[in-house]
Design a protein around this motif. Structure first.
Motif, PDB file in Angstrom:
ATOM      1  N   ILE A   1       0.968  -1.361  -0.001  1.00 15.27           N
ATOM      2  CA  ILE A   1       0.180  -0.097  -0.006  1.00 15.27           C
ATOM      3  C   ILE A   1       0.761   1.237   0.054  1.00 15.27           C
ATOM      4  O   ILE A   1       0.558   2.258  -0.726  1.00 15.27           O
ATOM      5  N   ARG A   2       2.069   1.354   0.695  1.00 20.78           N
ATOM      6  CA  ARG A   2       2.780   2.319   0.740  1.00 20.78           C
ATOM      7  C   ARG A   2       3.281   2.423  -0.568  1.00 20.78           C
ATOM      8  O   ARG A   2       3.445   3.773  -1.007  1.00 20.78           O
ATOM      9  N   GLU A   3       3.698   1.506  -1.373  1.00 22.99           N
ATOM     10  CA  GLU A   3       4.425   1.685  -2.608  1.00 22.99           C
ATOM     11  C   GLU A   3       3.608   2.142  -3.810  1.00 22.99           C
ATOM     12  O   GLU A   3       4.009   3.038  -4.528  1.00 22.99           O
ATOM     13  N   ASN A   4       2.181   1.841  -3.576  1.00 23.14           N
ATOM     14  CA  ASN A   4       1.274   2.246  -4.557  1.00 23.14           C
ATOM     15  C   ASN A   4      -0.147   2.480  -4.036  1.00 23.14           C
ATOM     16  O   ASN A   4      -0.982   1.624  -4.276  1.00 23.14           O
TER      17      ASN A   4
ATOM     18  N   LEU B   1      -1.240   1.559  18.095  1.00 18.18           N
ATOM     19  CA  LEU B   1      -1.153   1.764  16.703  1.00 18.18           C
ATOM     20  C   LEU B   1      -1.133   0.601  16.180  1.00 18.18           C
ATOM     21  O   LEU B   1      -1.702   0.581  14.956  1.00 18.18           O
ATOM     22  N   ASP B   2      -0.222  -0.159  16.261  1.00 15.67           N
ATOM     23  CA  ASP B   2      -0.408  -1.459  15.403  1.00 15.67           C
ATOM     24  C   ASP B   2      -1.400  -2.243  15.425  1.00 15.67           C
ATOM     25  O   ASP B   2      -1.965  -2.883  14.247  1.00 15.67           O
ATOM     26  N   ALA B   3      -2.059  -2.592  16.627  1.00 17.01           N
ATOM     27  CA  ALA B   3      -3.143  -3.326  16.674  1.00 17.01           C
ATOM     28  C   ALA B   3      -4.390  -2.650  16.048  1.00 17.01           C
ATOM     29  O   ALA B   3      -5.054  -3.215  15.223  1.00 17.01           O
ATOM     30  N   GLN B   4      -4.351  -1.162  15.772  1.00 19.84           N
ATOM     31  CA  GLN B   4      -5.373  -0.453  15.141  1.00 19.84           C
ATOM     32  C   GLN B   4      -5.127  -0.772  13.600  1.00 19.84           C
ATOM     33  O   GLN B   4      -6.019  -0.923  12.881  1.00 19.84           O
ATOM     34  N   LEU B   5      -3.948  -0.597  13.095  1.00 17.84           N
ATOM     35  CA  LEU B   5      -3.689  -0.840  11.799  1.00 17.84           C
ATOM     36  C   LEU B   5      -3.935  -2.330  11.582  1.00 17.84           C
ATOM     37  O   LEU B   5      -4.629  -2.553  10.110  1.00 17.84           O
TER      38      LEU B   5
ATOM     39  N   ALA C   1      -1.574   7.029   7.293  1.00 19.05           N
ATOM     40  CA  ALA C   1      -1.643   7.701   8.559  1.00 19.05           C
ATOM     41  C   ALA C   1      -1.421   7.163   9.942  1.00 19.05           C
ATOM     42  O   ALA C   1      -0.487   7.533  10.613  1.00 19.05           O
ATOM     43  N   LEU C   2      -2.187   5.583   9.961  1.00 17.96           N
ATOM     44  CA  LEU C   2      -1.880   5.074  10.961  1.00 17.96           C
ATOM     45  C   LEU C   2      -0.452   4.447  11.004  1.00 17.96           C
ATOM     46  O   LEU C   2       0.445   4.244  11.977  1.00 17.96           O
ATOM     47  N   ASP C   3      -0.130   3.967  10.066  1.00 16.06           N
ATOM     48  CA  ASP C   3       1.240   3.184   9.562  1.00 16.06           C
ATOM     49  C   ASP C   3       2.352   4.539   9.996  1.00 16.06           C
ATOM     50  O   ASP C   3       3.531   3.865  10.604  1.00 16.06           O
ATOM     51  N   GLU C   4       2.051   5.536   9.546  1.00 14.64           N
ATOM     52  CA  GLU C   4       3.234   6.724   9.759  1.00 14.64           C
ATOM     53  C   GLU C   4       3.209   6.984  11.410  1.00 14.64           C
ATOM     54  O   GLU C   4       4.371   7.030  11.813  1.00 14.64           O
ATOM     55  N   ALA C   5       2.147   6.971  11.834  1.00 14.51           N
ATOM     56  CA  ALA C   5       1.932   7.312  13.405  1.00 14.51           C
ATOM     57  C   ALA C   5       2.953   5.995  14.285  1.00 14.51           C
ATOM     58  O   ALA C   5       3.601   6.365  15.003  1.00 14.51           O
ATOM     59  N   ARG C   6       2.567   4.989  13.667  1.00 15.61           N
ATOM     60  CA  ARG C   6       3.095   3.801  14.334  1.00 15.61           C
ATOM     61  C   ARG C   6       4.817   3.797  14.056  1.00 15.61           C
ATOM     62  O   ARG C   6       5.357   3.555  15.327  1.00 15.61           O
ATOM     63  N   ARG C   7       5.132   3.913  13.036  1.00 15.09           N
ATOM     64  CA  ARG C   7       6.356   3.706  12.668  1.00 15.09           C
ATOM     65  C   ARG C   7       7.245   5.127  13.353  1.00 15.09           C
ATOM     66  O   ARG C   7       8.477   4.789  13.859  1.00 15.09           O
ATOM     67  N   ALA C   8       6.483   6.028  13.364  1.00 16.44           N
ATOM     68  CA  ALA C   8       7.134   7.185  14.191  1.00 16.44           C
ATOM     69  C   ALA C   8       7.295   6.888  15.770  1.00 16.44           C
ATOM     70  O   ALA C   8       8.526   7.346  16.440  1.00 16.44           O
ATOM     71  N   LYS C   9       6.309   6.234  16.361  1.00 15.21           N
ATOM     72  CA  LYS C   9       6.528   5.897  17.737  1.00 15.21           C
ATOM     73  C   LYS C   9       7.837   4.878  17.943  1.00 15.21           C
ATOM     74  O   LYS C   9       8.591   4.800  19.018  1.00 15.21           O
ATOM     75  N   ILE C  10       7.793   3.784  16.993  1.00 11.47           N
ATOM     76  CA  ILE C  10       8.713   3.056  17.230  1.00 11.47           C
ATOM     77  C   ILE C  10      10.299   3.546  17.044  1.00 11.47           C
ATOM     78  O   ILE C  10      11.197   3.188  17.632  1.00 11.47           O
TER      79      ILE C  10
ATOM     80  N   ASP D   1     -15.823   0.025  -2.866  1.00 10.40           N
ATOM     81  CA  ASP D   1     -15.507   0.463  -1.431  1.00 10.40           C
ATOM     82  C   ASP D   1     -14.759   1.669  -1.488  1.00 10.40           C
ATOM     83  O   ASP D   1     -14.093   2.125  -2.546  1.00 10.40           O
ATOM     84  N   ALA D   2     -14.718   2.375  -0.348  1.00 14.80           N
ATOM     85  CA  ALA D   2     -14.157   3.848  -0.393  1.00 14.80           C
ATOM     86  C   ALA D   2     -12.750   3.552  -0.200  1.00 14.80           C
ATOM     87  O   ALA D   2     -12.140   2.505   0.167  1.00 14.80           O
ATOM     88  N   ALA D   3     -11.982   4.625  -0.722  1.00 17.92           N
ATOM     89  CA  ALA D   3     -10.467   4.703  -0.570  1.00 17.92           C
ATOM     90  C   ALA D   3     -10.180   4.420   0.812  1.00 17.92           C
ATOM     91  O   ALA D   3     -10.672   5.329   1.691  1.00 17.92           O
ATOM     92  N   MET D   4      -9.067   3.673   1.093  1.00 14.11           N
ATOM     93  CA  MET D   4      -8.478   3.720   2.425  1.00 14.11           C
ATOM     94  C   MET D   4      -7.203   3.983   2.452  1.00 14.11           C
ATOM     95  O   MET D   4      -6.811   3.978   3.605  1.00 14.11           O
ATOM     96  N   SER D   5      -6.594   4.264   1.381  1.00 16.33           N
ATOM     97  CA  SER D   5      -4.940   4.226   1.722  1.00 16.33           C
ATOM     98  C   SER D   5      -4.435   5.351   2.636  1.00 16.33           C
ATOM     99  O   SER D   5      -3.569   5.248   3.329  1.00 16.33           O
ATOM    100  N   SER D   6      -5.205   6.615   2.493  1.00 23.23           N
ATOM    101  CA  SER D   6      -4.791   7.684   3.288  1.00 23.23           C
ATOM    102  C   SER D   6      -4.877   7.405   4.681  1.00 23.23           C
ATOM    103  O   SER D   6      -3.844   7.542   5.891  1.00 23.23           O
ATOM    104  N   SER D   7      -5.941   6.822   5.223  1.00 21.08           N
ATOM    105  CA  SER D   7      -6.064   6.548   6.712  1.00 21.08           C
ATOM    106  C   SER D   7      -5.230   5.170   7.221  1.00 21.08           C
ATOM    107  O   SER D   7      -4.764   5.490   8.379  1.00 21.08           O
ATOM    108  N   LEU D   8      -4.825   4.379   6.458  1.00 12.97           N
ATOM    109  CA  LEU D   8      -4.145   3.317   6.620  1.00 12.97           C
ATOM    110  C   LEU D   8      -2.704   3.882   6.553  1.00 12.97           C
ATOM    111  O   LEU D   8      -1.831   3.491   7.576  1.00 12.97           O
TER     112      LEU D   8
END
Length: 430
Positions: free
Chosen positions: A7-10, A94-98, A32-41, A23-30
């Motif tokens: 999803i990050r790549e494309n 955040l990982d559990a949410q993702l 954003a969660l991924d970025e927040a999770r990686r920032a915390k790590i 289905d609605a677009a989901m990449s932005s919200s996913l």
């Protein structure tokens, strides 16, 4: 389960594939969660490095008698320890949410799946057999004279409620013969491994085969937290969960005849007459675990296996490829086989043969080790009905019905019925 790295790549391609399903677009919200999770790590790792550095300096300060520096460094180590724990917990949340968000998103359709909104947009790709011309209007299965007395809905309702049936006498034997015929054909002719599998499974098995968390209301759960299987796809597919298989072991091809249980939560008012849609039914299931390079051919092979059962039973059918709006949650591509039911004057689904790609394998971490020694890869999983036994019984009875209320039975069943080939108008085998 989707790969967040893909999803990050494309992200645009991911959203476009979801849009094909409606289905609605989901990449932005996913993302954003991924970025927040990686920032915390990353923050936790940085704090860990600072803690390690301060820990080394504590001893040096103590050794040179610098008490103020010693106390400052001790306080810093303690502060960093608490900070690390907090950020690790936040990253875990955040990982559990993702993970939960990814688990609720349907599989992406294969490129060749036709676009469409519902079953009206499915595309017929094959047809076999010609529906009979009847001298009188054909009856539905439960109204055929030779069947009616042996298909007891009233007693079943007394014991269990609606959408249950008690089959008795010759009809019960024909039902059993169909299941035996299917299993024998898949084992002896199609090379599948027969498995006698459990019908009670744990949460992990339902989750790994994409039945949870989104579709729990479609199945029955016991008071101690076990699930009654909606199909033996669940235990058969989950049997490789957590495994790293040898490439040479693939493909793994299995079949099982089991009871299946579905709440039919979304089918109120549909198919209430007869035994077409039941809470408890029997099915002979096919499951294949394959190398990614072989899954396309494997789906076609499985489709041939299911179609072959109907042809041997002399039941006209048609095969359709489901459009994007009619596919199941976990499928990349699905072929439905629909048997001709003269009592309804239409074709009705009797088998679905689906490939999930690596969608289920990611959820249950099922991998194989390449023969060349490369990094383990996710297997592909496929499932298909081979066939739904009750619906096949309906098709046999309706297609074979005679004007006098008897039923001519398929020749293929004779070895399983003591050589008998007719269900008489009074409900006996002859």
């Amino acid at each position: 389960m989707h790969d967040i790295r893909a999803i990050r790549e494309n992200p645009a391609a991911f959203d476009a594939a979801l849009a094909r399903r409606g289905d609605a677009a989901m990449s932005s919200s996913l993302l954003a969660l991924d970025e927040a999770r990686r920032a915390k790590i990353l923050a936790a790792e940085t704090a860990q490095a600072e803690q390690n550095k301060a820990s080394k300096e504590v001893g040096a300060a103590k050794g040179r008698g610098d008490e103020d520096e010693f106390q400052r460094l001790r306080a810093l180590v303690s502060e960093k320890k608490a900070e690390i724990a907090r950020m690790q917990e936040e990253a875990k949340a955040l990982d559990a949410q993702l993970t939960d968000a990814l688990a609720r998103i349907a599989n992406l359709p294969a490129d060749d799946v036709p676009d469409g909104a519902d079953e009206e947009d499915n595309v017929e790709i094959h047809r076999w057999g010609n529906p009979r011309n009847f001298d009188v209007a054909p009856k539905e299965h439960f109204d055929i004279a030779g069947v009616a007395a042996s298909m007891d809905f009233e007693t079943a309702a007394k014991t269990s409620g609606s959408r249950f049936v008690m089959l008795k006498g010759a009809v019960a034997r024909i039902h059993r013969a169909l299941a035996q015929f299917m299993v024998d054909t898949h084992v002896d002719q199609n090379g599948l491994l027969e498995v006698n599998s459990p019908v009670l499974v744990r949460d992990d098995a339902m989750y790994g085969t994409d039945k949870l968390p989104k579709f729990g209301e479609d199945s029955y759960r016991t008071e101690d937290g076990m699930w009654l299987v909606p199909t033996s796809e669940v235990p058969l597919t989950y049997s490789v969960a957590g495994d790293v298989l040898d490439e040479a072991a693939l493909p793994i091809r299995m079949t099982a005849h089991t009871l299946c249980f579905r709440s039919e939560a979304g089918s109120a008012g549909r198919d209430t007459a007869g035994m077409l849609r039941q809470h408890q039914f029997e099915k002979v299931e096919m499951v294949s675990i394959t190398h990614p390079d072989g899954s396309e051919d494997e789906q076609k092979r499985m489709l041939d296996c299911a179609q072959g059962i109907l042809e041997a039973l002399e039941i006209p059918y048609r095969t359709v490829v489901l459009c994007t709006g009619d596919m199941g949650f976990g499928a990349r591509r699905t072929y439905d086989i629909e048997a001709w039911l003269p009592g309804q004057n239409t074709y009705r689904e009797i088998s679905s043969v689906s490939t999930t790609g690596d969608f289920q394998a990611r959820r249950m971490n099922a991998r194989f080790k390449p023969a060349d020694g490369g990094k383990p890869q996710f297997v592909h999983t496929l499932n298909g009905s081979g066939l739904a036994v009750g619906r096949c019984l309906i098709a046999v009875l309706e297609n074979g019905q005679q004007a006098d209320g008897s039923v001519k039975l398929p020749t293929a069943l004779a070895p399983y019925l003591g050589g008998k080939t007719v269900l008489t108008a009074d409900g006996a085998l002859a």
